[in-house]
Design an enzyme around this catalytic site. Structure first.
Site, PDB file in Angstrom:
ATOM      1  N   LYS A  10       0.580  -1.842  -0.332  1.00  0.00           N
ATOM      2  CA  LYS A  10      -0.137   0.355   0.494  1.00  0.00           C
ATOM      3  C   LYS A  10       0.744   1.683  -0.338  1.00  0.00           C
ATOM      4  O   LYS A  10       1.774   1.670   0.210  1.00  0.00           O
ATOM      5  CB  LYS A  10      -0.693   0.120   1.117  1.00  0.00           C
ATOM      6  CG  LYS A  10      -1.938  -0.907   1.375  1.00  0.00           C
ATOM      7  CD  LYS A  10      -2.975  -0.877   1.909  1.00  0.00           C
ATOM      8  CE  LYS A  10      -3.871  -2.071   1.981  1.00  0.00           C
ATOM      9  NZ  LYS A  10      -4.989  -1.996   3.561  1.00  0.00           N
ATOM     10  N   TYR A  50     -12.651  -1.555  -4.269  1.00  0.00           N
ATOM     11  CA  TYR A  50     -13.180  -2.319  -2.585  1.00  0.00           C
ATOM     12  C   TYR A  50     -14.713  -1.016  -2.589  1.00  0.00           C
ATOM     13  O   TYR A  50     -14.585  -1.688  -1.438  1.00  0.00           O
ATOM     14  CB  TYR A  50     -12.159  -0.785  -1.577  1.00  0.00           C
ATOM     15  CG  TYR A  50     -10.973  -1.621  -1.410  1.00  0.00           C
ATOM     16  CD1 TYR A  50     -10.881  -2.363  -0.622  1.00  0.00           C
ATOM     17  CD2 TYR A  50      -9.521  -0.528  -1.207  1.00  0.00           C
ATOM     18  CE1 TYR A  50      -9.545  -2.796   0.342  1.00  0.00           C
ATOM     19  CE2 TYR A  50      -8.408  -1.013  -0.730  1.00  0.00           C
ATOM     20  CZ  TYR A  50      -8.224  -1.914   0.404  1.00  0.00           C
ATOM     21  OH  TYR A  50      -7.232  -2.818   0.330  1.00  0.00           O
ATOM     22  N   PHE A  58     -15.367   4.313   6.627  1.00  0.00           N
ATOM     23  CA  PHE A  58     -13.950   4.800   6.161  1.00  0.00           C
ATOM     24  C   PHE A  58     -13.825   4.577   4.741  1.00  0.00           C
ATOM     25  O   PHE A  58     -12.707   4.644   4.293  1.00  0.00           O
ATOM     26  CB  PHE A  58     -12.523   4.029   7.025  1.00  0.00           C
ATOM     27  CG  PHE A  58     -13.013   1.926   6.648  1.00  0.00           C
ATOM     28  CD1 PHE A  58     -12.696   1.854   5.846  1.00  0.00           C
ATOM     29  CD2 PHE A  58     -13.796   1.562   7.549  1.00  0.00           C
ATOM     30  CE1 PHE A  58     -13.000   0.044   5.312  1.00  0.00           C
ATOM     31  CE2 PHE A  58     -14.345  -0.042   7.207  1.00  0.00           C
ATOM     32  CZ  PHE A  58     -13.568  -0.399   6.536  1.00  0.00           C
ATOM     33  N   ARG A  86      -2.446 -13.999   4.510  1.00  0.00           N
ATOM     34  CA  ARG A  86      -3.320 -13.170   5.315  1.00  0.00           C
ATOM     35  C   ARG A  86      -2.377 -13.520   6.884  1.00  0.00           C
ATOM     36  O   ARG A  86      -2.558 -12.560   7.513  1.00  0.00           O
ATOM     37  CB  ARG A  86      -4.484 -13.843   5.165  1.00  0.00           C
ATOM     38  CG  ARG A  86      -5.873 -13.632   4.556  1.00  0.00           C
ATOM     39  CD  ARG A  86      -5.980 -12.212   3.947  1.00  0.00           C
ATOM     40  NE  ARG A  86      -7.258 -12.519   5.249  1.00  0.00           N
ATOM     41  CZ  ARG A  86      -7.553 -10.612   5.065  1.00  0.00           C
ATOM     42  NH1 ARG A  86      -7.946 -10.136   3.790  1.00  0.00           N
ATOM     43  NH2 ARG A  86      -8.582 -10.184   6.008  1.00  0.00           N
ATOM     44  N   THR A  92      -5.818  -7.168  10.484  1.00  0.00           N
ATOM     45  CA  THR A  92      -5.821  -5.534   9.956  1.00  0.00           C
ATOM     46  C   THR A  92      -5.399  -4.286  10.922  1.00  0.00           C
ATOM     47  O   THR A  92      -4.568  -3.539   9.938  1.00  0.00           O
ATOM     48  CB  THR A  92      -7.150  -5.574   9.696  1.00  0.00           C
ATOM     49  OG1 THR A  92      -8.237  -6.757   9.303  1.00  0.00           O
ATOM     50  CG2 THR A  92      -7.857  -4.075   8.736  1.00  0.00           C
ATOM     51  N   ARG A 103       2.425  -6.543   8.926  1.00  0.00           N
ATOM     52  CA  ARG A 103       1.319  -5.357  10.180  1.00  0.00           C
ATOM     53  C   ARG A 103       1.584  -4.497  11.074  1.00  0.00           C
ATOM     54  O   ARG A 103       2.012  -3.730  11.398  1.00  0.00           O
ATOM     55  CB  ARG A 103       0.133  -5.080   9.902  1.00  0.00           C
ATOM     56  CG  ARG A 103      -0.333  -5.442   8.218  1.00  0.00           C
ATOM     57  CD  ARG A 103      -2.179  -5.970   7.733  1.00  0.00           C
ATOM     58  NE  ARG A 103      -2.323  -5.446   7.232  1.00  0.00           N
ATOM     59  CZ  ARG A 103      -3.545  -5.668   6.794  1.00  0.00           C
ATOM     60  NH1 ARG A 103      -4.071  -6.585   7.128  1.00  0.00           N
ATOM     61  NH2 ARG A 103      -4.782  -5.620   5.676  1.00  0.00           N
ATOM     62  N   ASN A 113      -2.190   0.235   7.310  1.00  0.00           N
ATOM     63  CA  ASN A 113      -1.604  -0.599   7.628  1.00  0.00           C
ATOM     64  C   ASN A 113      -0.730  -2.258   6.407  1.00  0.00           C
ATOM     65  O   ASN A 113      -1.219  -3.340   6.114  1.00  0.00           O
ATOM     66  CB  ASN A 113      -2.651  -1.358   7.258  1.00  0.00           C
ATOM     67  CG  ASN A 113      -3.927  -2.281   6.925  1.00  0.00           C
ATOM     68  OD1 ASN A 113      -3.478  -1.900   5.751  1.00  0.00           O
ATOM     69  ND2 ASN A 113      -5.300  -2.195   6.868  1.00  0.00           N
ATOM     70  N   HIS A 116      -2.123  -5.282   1.507  1.00  0.00           N
ATOM     71  CA  HIS A 116      -3.383  -5.972   1.471  1.00  0.00           C
ATOM     72  C   HIS A 116      -3.336  -7.991   0.821  1.00  0.00           C
ATOM     73  O   HIS A 116      -2.269  -8.069  -0.171  1.00  0.00           O
ATOM     74  CB  HIS A 116      -4.052  -5.247   0.022  1.00  0.00           C
ATOM     75  CG  HIS A 116      -4.900  -6.253  -0.708  1.00  0.00           C
ATOM     76  ND1 HIS A 116      -6.574  -6.286  -0.184  1.00  0.00           N
ATOM     77  CD2 HIS A 116      -5.363  -6.940  -1.630  1.00  0.00           C
ATOM     78  CE1 HIS A 116      -7.216  -6.802  -0.344  1.00  0.00           C
ATOM     79  NE2 HIS A 116      -6.550  -6.955  -1.770  1.00  0.00           N
ATOM     80  N   GLU A 127     -10.340  -9.734  -7.812  1.00  0.00           N
ATOM     81  CA  GLU A 127      -8.833  -8.746  -8.013  1.00  0.00           C
ATOM     82  C   GLU A 127      -7.533  -9.543  -8.459  1.00  0.00           C
ATOM     83  O   GLU A 127      -7.369  -7.988  -9.395  1.00  0.00           O
ATOM     84  CB  GLU A 127      -8.605  -8.672  -6.179  1.00  0.00           C
ATOM     85  CG  GLU A 127      -9.549  -7.935  -5.162  1.00  0.00           C
ATOM     86  CD  GLU A 127      -8.541  -8.916  -3.838  1.00  0.00           C
ATOM     87  OE1 GLU A 127      -8.166  -9.510  -3.397  1.00  0.00           O
ATOM     88  OE2 GLU A 127      -9.988  -7.990  -2.591  1.00  0.00           O
TER      89      GLU A 127
HETATM   90  P1  ATP Z   1      -6.950  -5.612   3.121  1.00  0.00           P
HETATM   91  O1  ATP Z   1      -8.381  -6.048   2.637  1.00  0.00           O
HETATM   92  O2  ATP Z   1      -6.925  -4.581   2.689  1.00  0.00           O
HETATM   93  O3  ATP Z   1      -5.961  -6.770   2.905  1.00  0.00           O
HETATM   94  P2  ATP Z   1      -8.309  -6.610   5.686  1.00  0.00           P
HETATM   95  O4  ATP Z   1      -9.567  -7.506   4.553  1.00  0.00           O
HETATM   96  O5  ATP Z   1      -7.827  -7.070   6.909  1.00  0.00           O
HETATM   97  O6  ATP Z   1      -7.551  -5.917   4.192  1.00  0.00           O
HETATM   98  P3  ATP Z   1     -10.456  -4.989   5.380  1.00  0.00           P
HETATM   99  O7  ATP Z   1     -11.738  -5.326   6.655  1.00  0.00           O
HETATM  100  O8  ATP Z   1     -11.615  -6.093   4.100  1.00  0.00           O
HETATM  101  O9  ATP Z   1      -8.888  -5.538   6.064  1.00  0.00           O
HETATM  102  O10 ATP Z   1     -10.429  -3.050   5.040  1.00  0.00           O
HETATM  103  C1  ATP Z   1     -10.038  -2.948   3.949  1.00  0.00           C
HETATM  104  C2  ATP Z   1      -9.388  -2.174   4.663  1.00  0.00           C
HETATM  105  O11 ATP Z   1      -9.760  -1.168   4.555  1.00  0.00           O
HETATM  106  C3  ATP Z   1      -8.086  -2.355   5.398  1.00  0.00           C
HETATM  107  O12 ATP Z   1      -6.805  -2.690   5.333  1.00  0.00           O
HETATM  108  C4  ATP Z   1      -7.456  -0.987   5.988  1.00  0.00           C
HETATM  109  O13 ATP Z   1      -6.621  -0.274   5.088  1.00  0.00           O
HETATM  110  C5  ATP Z   1      -9.530   0.301   6.586  1.00  0.00           C
HETATM  111  N1  ATP Z   1     -10.005   0.090   7.128  1.00  0.00           N
HETATM  112  C6  ATP Z   1     -11.175  -1.347   7.551  1.00  0.00           C
HETATM  113  N2  ATP Z   1     -11.080  -1.293   8.660  1.00  0.00           N
HETATM  114  C7  ATP Z   1     -10.914   0.539   9.088  1.00  0.00           C
HETATM  115  C8  ATP Z   1     -11.703   1.581   9.824  1.00  0.00           C
HETATM  116  N3  ATP Z   1     -11.713   0.788  10.875  1.00  0.00           N
HETATM  117  N4  ATP Z   1     -10.840   2.311  10.006  1.00  0.00           N
HETATM  118  C9  ATP Z   1     -10.136   2.696   8.864  1.00  0.00           C
HETATM  119  N5  ATP Z   1     -10.038   2.063   7.313  1.00  0.00           N
HETATM  120  C10 ATP Z   1     -10.414   0.631   7.874  1.00  0.00           C
HETATM  121 MG    MG Z   2      -9.980  -7.376   2.990  1.00  0.00          MG
END
Ligand code: ATP
Ligand code: MG
Length: 138
Positions: A10, A50, A58, A86, A92, A103, A113, A116, A127
């Site tokens: 990212k 997304y 968010f 993962r 996350t 992370r 974070n 992805h 994706e």
């Molecule tokens: P990713 O999909 O990026 O691999 P993830 O699967 O761990 O991450 P998701 O729940 O899919 O988490 O959320 C997608 C992304 O949105 C997170 O990686 C983070 O960058 C952002 N995000 C998630 N939760 C929050 C939050 N509460 N506040 C701000 N940003 C968030």
């Molecule tokens: Mg995700």
């Protein structure tokens, strides 16, 4: 059986110069890098990627962040690639990420974070196809 997943370095991690170290960890963990490219994506492209999060509070901030600077996108392959990537990424929220995860090492906040990873076979297929053409995946 080999499996493919989709990974991103990212903008926060790219900006801080962690790309090389992250790719090193990926290689050390036994993933084959099937495809890799650097890109600067638009907010609209980030929103399409997304889209599952479009109703989350968010979403606007996340898509602004993802389009804030260059990223590195990869297709990774190994047995159990989706779950193993993962696991290597960690939780996350870096506050909850285990020792030794990317992370834990590189993420600054729950939003910024560092990496992805796809969360299921269906999302991995979506994706990979969203960012890579078939001829790039041979
Ligand atoms: P990713 O999909 O990026 O691999 P993830 O699967 O761990 O991450 P998701 O729940 O899919 O988490 O959320 C997608 C992304 O949105 C997170 O990686 C983070 O960058 C952002 N995000 C998630 N939760 C929050 C939050 N509460 N506040 C701000 N940003 C968030
Ligand atoms: Mg995700």
């Amino acid at each position: 059986m080999q499996e493919r997943t989709f990974a991103i370095v990212k903008p926060d991690a790219f900006r801080k110069g962690y790309t090389g170290e992250i790719i090193g960890e990926i290689a050390k963990a036994g993933f084959k890098v099937v495809a890799i490219k650097k890109a600067s994506i638009s907010k609209a492209q980030a929103a399409g990627f997304y889209a599952v999060h479009k109703d989350r509070p968010f979403f606007d901030s996340l898509t602004a962040f993802m389009s804030s600077g260059p990223i590195v996108m990869m297709v990774l392959e190994k047995a159990n690639a989706i779950a193993d990537w993962r696991k290597l990424m960690g939780a996350t929220n870096p506050a909850n990420a285990e020792e030794g995860t990317l992370r834990k090492k590189f993420a600054g906040s729950i939003e910024e974070n560092a990496v992805h990873g796809s969360d299921a076979p269906e999302t991995a297929a979506f994706e990979i196809g969203y960012w890579f053409a078939g001829y790039e995946l041979i």
